[in-house]
Enzyme design. Structure first.
Site, PDB file in Angstrom:
ATOM      1  CG  ASP A 216      69.646  44.510  59.674  1.00 46.52           C
ATOM      2  OD1 ASP A 216      68.590  44.333  58.999  1.00 46.52           O
ATOM      3  OD2 ASP A 216      68.906  46.002  59.764  1.00 46.52           O
TER       4      ASP A 216
ATOM      5  CG  ASP B  47      66.401  44.340  61.704  1.00 48.61           C
ATOM      6  OD1 ASP B  47      65.852  43.597  62.586  1.00 48.61           O
ATOM      7  OD2 ASP B  47      67.460  45.076  62.234  1.00 48.61           O
ATOM      8  CE  LYS B  48      65.989  48.341  58.955  1.00 48.22           C
ATOM      9  NZ  LYS B  48      66.399  47.456  59.570  1.00 48.22           N
TER      10      LYS B  48
ATOM     11  CB  CYS C 156      69.315  39.929  66.902  1.00 45.64           C
ATOM     12  SG  CYS C 156      70.387  39.378  65.908  1.00 45.64           S
TER      13      CYS C 156
ATOM     14  CD  GLU D 170      71.058  48.787  61.050  1.00 45.81           C
ATOM     15  OE1 GLU D 170      72.171  48.320  61.397  1.00 45.81           O
ATOM     16  OE2 GLU D 170      69.981  48.798  61.316  1.00 45.81           O
TER      17      GLU D 170
ATOM     18  CB  SER E  48      72.127  48.631  65.283  1.00 45.49           C
ATOM     19  OG  SER E  48      71.033  47.355  65.843  1.00 45.49           O
TER      20      SER E  48
END
Length: 560
Positions: free
Chosen positions: A75, A117-118, A188, A443, A469
């Site tokens: 991302d 994330d995805k 992260c 985002e 985000s």
């Protein structure tokens, strides 16, 4: 023992032999390992090593591992102009790739290795469709970075550091030090979407307890890989498929866990997508109801100075689940063949001597907040609802009335911030960034972080039909439904309009008359679709409203 000759399997066997598998390999359970390893995403750059260790564990346990890869967009790297339009849609590509590869070749079980994330949500969606015995191994997190004279930094600090540099609080040299030293292998180190999803996977019972927030490539993580083979083979033996573990009760557990830790606002989109795969009829108001009933027990980066590493070392997800126990369905089954209740007992007891979780985690009877991190607002600006990460909003901004400044893209509002054309009292309204209108529901993470870094987080709000985000904090309202492309009221806002935000009372209103809104609506025209080829041409024609998770579904109206 020779394999019995079955003519219809002869070609399949021959092709597997061409991959190097022996006759004895093909007599064992075939275990698909879906791995999102690549060398362009720090959350995934180390997953090949983990995949190979897990494959060895499967072989040792008596199975035959077969690895394949999915895509894995970062991302942060993709968050640049039109590139970021591909990020949320990639979830559907990943789900389809897992489904297609596993179903086409006919495996006995599935192991999913993923970060970020995805990718975790996409793999889970695909795995539910396959409905095999399934184990997840999430990739762990980056180490915090301590920069001499500047202090400790994690990835959520980088974008805010850009805002600090833009107003003169950081030198260019200091900003470069932060950029060059903060990131390492792993997801992260903040409670963004990646760690929210990994935590939900653990709460669902699909991964080894206390593994979600482990440091990537630590000895602790490497040792856990050796357990996966026996776990997946035991699931096959007991015929425990993923839908015996993931169901409406365990999904509710996972959502409550994410809300209690102040998880990413993206948990709403992904939870609704999981519900859809399970044929559960929910929308984002259901997640709002869960949040109203679930207390906030901890705040982590970026909503507080506390890092994920410190949280994990103090007991982590299992400690939160223990505190939340009165609100959970404790008899849900997990990949260990034990119940959630049994896992909480076993793993929190083993952590008790070294844990300081009581000093980090608020008790259920005295929480940070009586409700979870996410609020769903409604009003004449969002008649079908919108989302805000309430746990990250400055108290001054919980009730706020300001003046609208309208932008038609993420780039426009970002440039306005960098050019210092935003003033205290403004409400920045970014339109045509929803699932269909963007397309892809970009985002607004850089504008949101700039807002905080420039010291405007307690005086300027942001509203969009796009999303934020998981790292975003501040008065950032997203997922406004209906989106602007569908003719929602957000498309009708004009510069100078007054907008009222009332998060405690779950309201979002534009302070003009209904007659004025109707007159503006009559003059509004839908803009042309932005892409004329490729995946982003297809995506807006089949994606649902964010209200239902931006899932793929047949729309009842043909988009021009």
């Amino acid at each position: 023992m020779p394999i019995k000759l079955i003519p219809e399997n002869a070609y399949k066997r021959a092709l597997y032999h061409g991959c190097g598998y022996s006759p004895s390999d093909l007599q064992k359970p075939l275990i698909a390992i879906a791995n999102s390893y690549n060398t362009m995403n720090p959350g995934h750059v180390h997953l090949q090593k983990l995949g190979n260790l897990i494959a060895s564990s499967v072989k040792k346990a008596g199975g035959t591992p077969m690895q394949f890869n999915t895509i894995g967009i970062c991302d942060g790297i993709a968050n640049n102009g039109d590139r970021s339009k591909y990020v949320l849609p990639s979830r559907e590509l990943i789900a389809a790739s897992v489904e297609a590869q596993v179903m086409a070749q006919g495996f006995d079980a599935l192991i999913c290795i993923a970060s970020c994330d995805k990718i975790i949500p996409g793999m889970l969606m695909g795995a539910i469709r396959c409905n095999l015995p399934t184990v997840f191994f999430t990739g762990g997190i980056m180490k915090p970075c301590n920069i001499p004279k500047l202090g400790e930094f994690v990835t959520s600090d980088i974008k805010e550091a850009i805002g600090r540099w833009n107003v003169g609080d950081l030198s260019e040299n200091d900003l470069n030090l932060i950029i060059e030293n903060t990131c390492s292998a792993g997801a992260c180190n903040m409670m963004g979407t990646a760690n929210t999803m990994a935590s939900m996977i653990e709460a669902l019972g699909l991964s080894i307890p206390n593994s979600a927030l482990i440091t990537a490539l630590s000895q602790e993580q490497l040792e856990l890989t050796s357990k996966i083979g026996n776990i997946i083979m035991d699931l096959i033996k007991k015929q425990i498929t993923i839908t015996r573990i993931v169901n409406i009760k365990s999904l509710e557990n996972a959502i409550r866990l994410a809300l209690a830790i102040g998880g990413s606002s993206n948990l709403v989109l992904h939870s609704l997508a999981f519900a859809h795969e399970l044929d559960i009829d929910w929308d984002h108001f259901k997640i709002g109801n869960f949040s109203d009933e679930t207390p906030l027990l901890i705040k982590l980066k970026p909503s507080s100075p506390l890092t994920i590493t410190k949280f994990h070392e103090s007991g982590g997800i299992m400690a939160i689940l223990k505190e939340l126990s009165p609100l959970l369905h404790l008899n849900c089954l997990t990949i260990l063949g034990t119940t959630l209740k049994e896992n909480i007992s076993i793993y929190t007891q083993s952590q008790s001597e070294k844990s300081q979780s009581s000093s980090l985690i608020a008790p259920l009877n005295n929480p940070i907040s009586d409700h979870g991190g996410i609020a769903v607002l409604k009003g004449n600006l969002a008649p079908e609802g919108c989302i805000v990460k309430e746990s990250g909003v400055h108290p001054k901004m919980l009730k706020y009335t300001g003046i609208a400044k309208v932008f038609h893209s993420e780039e426009e509002v970002r440039d306005a911030l960098l050019s210092k054309k935003v003033n205290p009292g403004d409400i920045l309204v970014i339109i045509y960034e929803g699932p269909k209108g963007s397309p892809g529901m970009r985002e607004m993470s850089i504008p949101a972080a700039l807002l905080i870094g420039m010291g405007l987080g307690d005086s300027v709000a942001m509203i969009t039909d796009g999303r934020y985000s998981g790292a975003s904090r501040g008065p950032c309202i997203g997922h406004v439904c209906p989106e602007a492309y569908e003719g929602g009221p957000i498309a009708l806002v004009k510069d100078g309009d007054q907008i009222e935000i009332d998060i405690p009372n779950r309201k979002l209103n534009i302070l003009i008359s209904e007659q004025e809104l109707e007159e503006r609506k009559a003059k509004w025209k839908r803009p042309p679709i932005k892409n004329n080829k490729g995946f982003l041409f297809l995506y807006p024609r089949i994606v649902s409203s964010a209200k239902f998770g931006a899932i793929f579904e047949n729309t009842h109206r043909k988009i021009n």
